[in-house]
Design a protein around this motif. Structure first.
Motif, PDB file in Angstrom:
ATOM      1  N   UNK A  69     -66.117  24.957-108.396  1.00  0.00           N
ATOM      2  CA  UNK A  69     -67.189  24.888-107.400  1.00  0.00           C
ATOM      3  C   UNK A  69     -67.411  23.440-106.943  1.00  0.00           C
ATOM      4  N   UNK A  70     -67.374  22.488-107.894  1.00  0.00           N
ATOM      5  CA  UNK A  70     -67.570  21.085-107.524  1.00  0.00           C
ATOM      6  C   UNK A  70     -66.457  20.609-106.594  1.00  0.00           C
ATOM      7  N   UNK A  71     -65.227  20.993-106.915  1.00  0.00           N
ATOM      8  CA  UNK A  71     -64.092  20.593-106.086  1.00  0.00           C
ATOM      9  C   UNK A  71     -64.198  21.204-104.697  1.00  0.00           C
ATOM     10  N   UNK A  72     -64.775  22.419-104.616  1.00  0.00           N
ATOM     11  CA  UNK A  72     -64.930  23.078-103.319  1.00  0.00           C
ATOM     12  C   UNK A  72     -65.861  22.276-102.406  1.00  0.00           C
ATOM     13  N   UNK A  73     -66.958  21.787-102.945  1.00  0.00           N
ATOM     14  CA  UNK A  73     -67.887  20.990-102.140  1.00  0.00           C
ATOM     15  C   UNK A  73     -67.242  19.664-101.746  1.00  0.00           C
ATOM     16  N   UNK A  74     -66.493  19.074-102.652  1.00  0.00           N
ATOM     17  CA  UNK A  74     -65.800  17.833-102.327  1.00  0.00           C
ATOM     18  C   UNK A  74     -64.792  18.053-101.198  1.00  0.00           C
ATOM     19  N   UNK A  75     -64.128  19.207-101.212  1.00  0.00           N
ATOM     20  CA  UNK A  75     -63.178  19.525-100.137  1.00  0.00           C
ATOM     21  C   UNK A  75     -63.896  19.664 -98.806  1.00  0.00           C
ATOM     22  N   UNK A  76     -65.047  20.321 -98.808  1.00  0.00           N
ATOM     23  CA  UNK A  76     -65.843  20.438 -97.585  1.00  0.00           C
ATOM     24  C   UNK A  76     -66.228  19.064 -97.060  1.00  0.00           C
ATOM     25  N   UNK A  77     -66.730  18.225 -97.956  1.00  0.00           N
ATOM     26  CA  UNK A  77     -67.154  16.885 -97.545  1.00  0.00           C
ATOM     27  C   UNK A  77     -65.987  16.107 -96.934  1.00  0.00           C
ATOM     28  N   UNK A  78     -64.830  16.184 -97.582  1.00  0.00           N
ATOM     29  CA  UNK A  78     -63.669  15.420 -97.122  1.00  0.00           C
ATOM     30  C   UNK A  78     -63.198  15.892 -95.750  1.00  0.00           C
ATOM     31  N   UNK A  79     -63.096  17.205 -95.575  1.00  0.00           N
ATOM     32  CA  UNK A  79     -62.597  17.740 -94.308  1.00  0.00           C
ATOM     33  C   UNK A  79     -63.571  17.483 -93.161  1.00  0.00           C
ATOM     34  N   UNK A  80     -64.857  17.535 -93.466  1.00  0.00           N
ATOM     35  CA  UNK A  80     -65.859  17.248 -92.432  1.00  0.00           C
ATOM     36  C   UNK A  80     -65.827  15.763 -92.077  1.00  0.00           C
TER      37      UNK A  80
ATOM     38  N   UNK B 129     -63.692  16.809 -75.733  1.00  0.00           N
ATOM     39  CA  UNK B 129     -64.574  17.921 -76.074  1.00  0.00           C
ATOM     40  C   UNK B 129     -65.197  17.771 -77.455  1.00  0.00           C
ATOM     41  N   UNK B 130     -64.702  16.828 -78.260  1.00  0.00           N
ATOM     42  CA  UNK B 130     -65.173  16.731 -79.628  1.00  0.00           C
ATOM     43  C   UNK B 130     -64.661  17.862 -80.485  1.00  0.00           C
ATOM     44  N   UNK B 131     -63.526  18.448 -80.127  1.00  0.00           N
ATOM     45  CA  UNK B 131     -62.947  19.585 -80.857  1.00  0.00           C
ATOM     46  C   UNK B 131     -61.576  19.224 -81.392  1.00  0.00           C
ATOM     47  N   UNK B 132     -61.219  19.838 -82.524  1.00  0.00           N
ATOM     48  CA  UNK B 132     -59.884  19.700 -83.087  1.00  0.00           C
ATOM     49  C   UNK B 132     -59.034  20.945 -82.852  1.00  0.00           C
ATOM     50  N   UNK B 133     -59.644  22.024 -82.355  1.00  0.00           N
ATOM     51  CA  UNK B 133     -58.964  23.312 -82.165  1.00  0.00           C
ATOM     52  C   UNK B 133     -58.367  23.828 -83.475  1.00  0.00           C
ATOM     53  N   UNK B 134     -59.064  23.542 -84.575  1.00  0.00           N
ATOM     54  CA  UNK B 134     -58.632  23.974 -85.901  1.00  0.00           C
ATOM     55  C   UNK B 134     -59.843  24.482 -86.679  1.00  0.00           C
ATOM     56  N   UNK B 135     -59.698  25.651 -87.272  1.00  0.00           N
ATOM     57  CA  UNK B 135     -60.726  26.193 -88.154  1.00  0.00           C
ATOM     58  C   UNK B 135     -60.247  26.072 -89.590  1.00  0.00           C
ATOM     59  N   UNK B 136     -61.188  26.009 -90.522  1.00  0.00           N
ATOM     60  CA  UNK B 136     -60.837  25.830 -91.920  1.00  0.00           C
ATOM     61  C   UNK B 136     -61.326  26.965 -92.798  1.00  0.00           C
ATOM     62  N   UNK B 137     -60.591  27.220 -93.868  1.00  0.00           N
ATOM     63  CA  UNK B 137     -61.030  28.164 -94.898  1.00  0.00           C
ATOM     64  C   UNK B 137     -60.607  27.597 -96.245  1.00  0.00           C
ATOM     65  N   UNK B 138     -61.533  27.605 -97.193  1.00  0.00           N
ATOM     66  CA  UNK B 138     -61.258  27.103 -98.534  1.00  0.00           C
ATOM     67  C   UNK B 138     -61.288  28.276 -99.490  1.00  0.00           C
ATOM     68  N   UNK B 139     -60.174  28.494-100.188  1.00  0.00           N
ATOM     69  CA  UNK B 139     -60.023  29.651-101.065  1.00  0.00           C
ATOM     70  C   UNK B 139     -60.223  29.224-102.510  1.00  0.00           C
TER      71      UNK B 139
ATOM     72  N   UNK C 112     -56.984  25.640 -97.468  1.00  0.00           N
ATOM     73  CA  UNK C 112     -56.878  24.820 -98.671  1.00  0.00           C
ATOM     74  C   UNK C 112     -57.484  25.579 -99.838  1.00  0.00           C
ATOM     75  N   UNK C 113     -57.076  25.228-101.043  1.00  0.00           N
ATOM     76  CA  UNK C 113     -57.565  25.912-102.231  1.00  0.00           C
ATOM     77  C   UNK C 113     -58.311  24.928-103.129  1.00  0.00           C
ATOM     78  N   UNK C 114     -59.197  25.464-103.940  1.00  0.00           N
ATOM     79  CA  UNK C 114     -59.935  24.646-104.899  1.00  0.00           C
ATOM     80  C   UNK C 114     -59.964  25.364-106.238  1.00  0.00           C
ATOM     81  N   UNK C 115     -60.134  24.606-107.297  1.00  0.00           N
ATOM     82  CA  UNK C 115     -60.105  25.181-108.639  1.00  0.00           C
ATOM     83  C   UNK C 115     -61.474  25.215-109.303  1.00  0.00           C
TER      84      UNK C 115
END
Length: 368
Positions: free
Chosen positions: A110-121, A62-72, A105-108
């Protein structure tokens, strides 16, 4: 022979029924070229043996991981935000009912937040993201839109036109708060808010100002105090406003955490919350009911909001148009004991607090 549930394979089902593995696979994938008698035998064996399709194989197909993400975001005064804790619990409960997982996942920064998005995607860790604590100009939403990656926002940005979001009508709610305080007899009303890069903080400040304007009350910039979104910020905001020469007799706070800090300030310096000073919060957190006095607050069920946003993201993943998934709700006032008519004029309140401060200086003030 008994086997652990989940350890049964498609080969076991095929052997049990006496058919080829491909026949079992075609039945499980709803092909119609299998006789009804064979289909029933295979489905009965699946149930009797406790067979469960491989989640990995199913997700690859299906191309799915059955997992949703949230970055705090943390490190900006909201790392222990009680609303976010309730909100995440609501997401997790909704996903648990659907057999899905939540990656937090958490970030400290704004730059780290975008890096986290990139990595998880890039690593295909999640199917989509829930974005919370939205900013007026939010780099997370800009990046996800640029990547065409599924997401839903809890809150809006300065331009909410072309993505899925769920939000509360913050302007209307805080205008209602001012009207409620005015109806109790308060005319000098203070506002304790959060950083204005957060869109909800900007909206709530605007609602406060709209409420004043609608009632013909003057806007006094000195009656606004913007703080970190925690109890310490609420304490500091109450200190700043109640130490004025003409302090407000009521404090309208952007969150319950800020309101709790304001109540703590009043208690420390002998001011009775609900009579000497009225304090109103926003969030409807369960802890507010157990304060002394119990906190009057505008209620937005954090758990309900989390569940609603999670289900919206499932709809986006299932192909619904994100722009058709935009919902604006209204918060409700829960009256408890921290609000009431003013018992002193601003001048009398200033005299009382001045005397108390002479006896017990505020922590961090001169002389300490």
């Amino acid at each position: 022979m008994s086997r652990l549930r989940g350890s049964v394979t498609i080969d076991d089902v095929a052997r049990h029924v006496g058919v080829a593995k491909g026949t079992v696979s075609r039945v499980l994938n709803n092909y119609t070229d299998i006789s009804e008698e064979t289909r029933k035998r295979i489905l009965k064996a699946v149930k009797d043996l406790g067979y469960q399709p491989s989640a990995t194989a199913r997700n690859l197909k299906r191309g799915r991981q059955d997992t949703l993400g949230i970055i705090i975001p943390v490190g900006q005064g909201n790392g222990a935000d009680p609303f976010l804790a309730e909100f995440i619990d609501g997401i997790a409960r909704a996903l648990d009912e659907l057999g899905l997982d939540l990656l937090v996942t958490t970030t400290h920064s704004r730059d780290h937040m975008i890096e986290s998005l990139k990595r998880l995607i890039a690593r295909r860790k999640v199917d989509g993201f829930i974005v919370t604590r939205t900013e007026v100009q939010d780099p997370r939403i800009a990046y996800l839109k640029e990547q065409n990656f599924p997401f839903v926002a809890h809150g809006r940005t300065g331009d909410p036109s072309n993505y899925a979001w769920f939000d509360i009508d913050n302007e209307a709610t805080f205008a209602d708060g001012v009207r409620h305080l005015y109806s109790l007899g308060h005319e000098r009303i203070g506002y304790v808010g959060g950083p204005l890069e957060l869109n909800f903080a900007l909206q709530r400040q605007e609602g406060y100002r709209q409420g004043l304007e609608a009632l013909g009350l003057p806007h006094d910039q000195s009656l606004e105090s913007l703080q970190a979104l925690n109890e310490r910020g609420g304490f500091a905001g109450a200190k700043a406003l109640l130490s004025l020469e003409r302090p407000p007799t009521a404090l309208l706070c952007a969150t319950d955490a800020l309101a709790i800090g304001a109540v703590q300030f009043c208690r420390k310096f002998g001011l009775a919350t609900g009579s000497d000073v009225t304090v109103i919060g926003y969030d409807g957190l369960p802890v507010g009911e157990y304060l002394d006095p119990p906190l009057t607050t505008f209620s937005q069920s954090a758990q309900d909001a989390g569940g609603h946003v999670a289900r919206m993201l499932i709809d986006v993943l299932d192909g619904k148009d994100p722009t058709s998934l935009q919902a604006l709700a209204k918060a409700n006032l829960i009256r408890r004991a921290s609000d009431g008519p003013p018992t002193m004029t601003p001048e009398a309140l200033a005299d009382v607090l001045r005397n108390r401060l002479n006896q017990q200086p505020i922590p961090g003030s001169k002389g300490e």
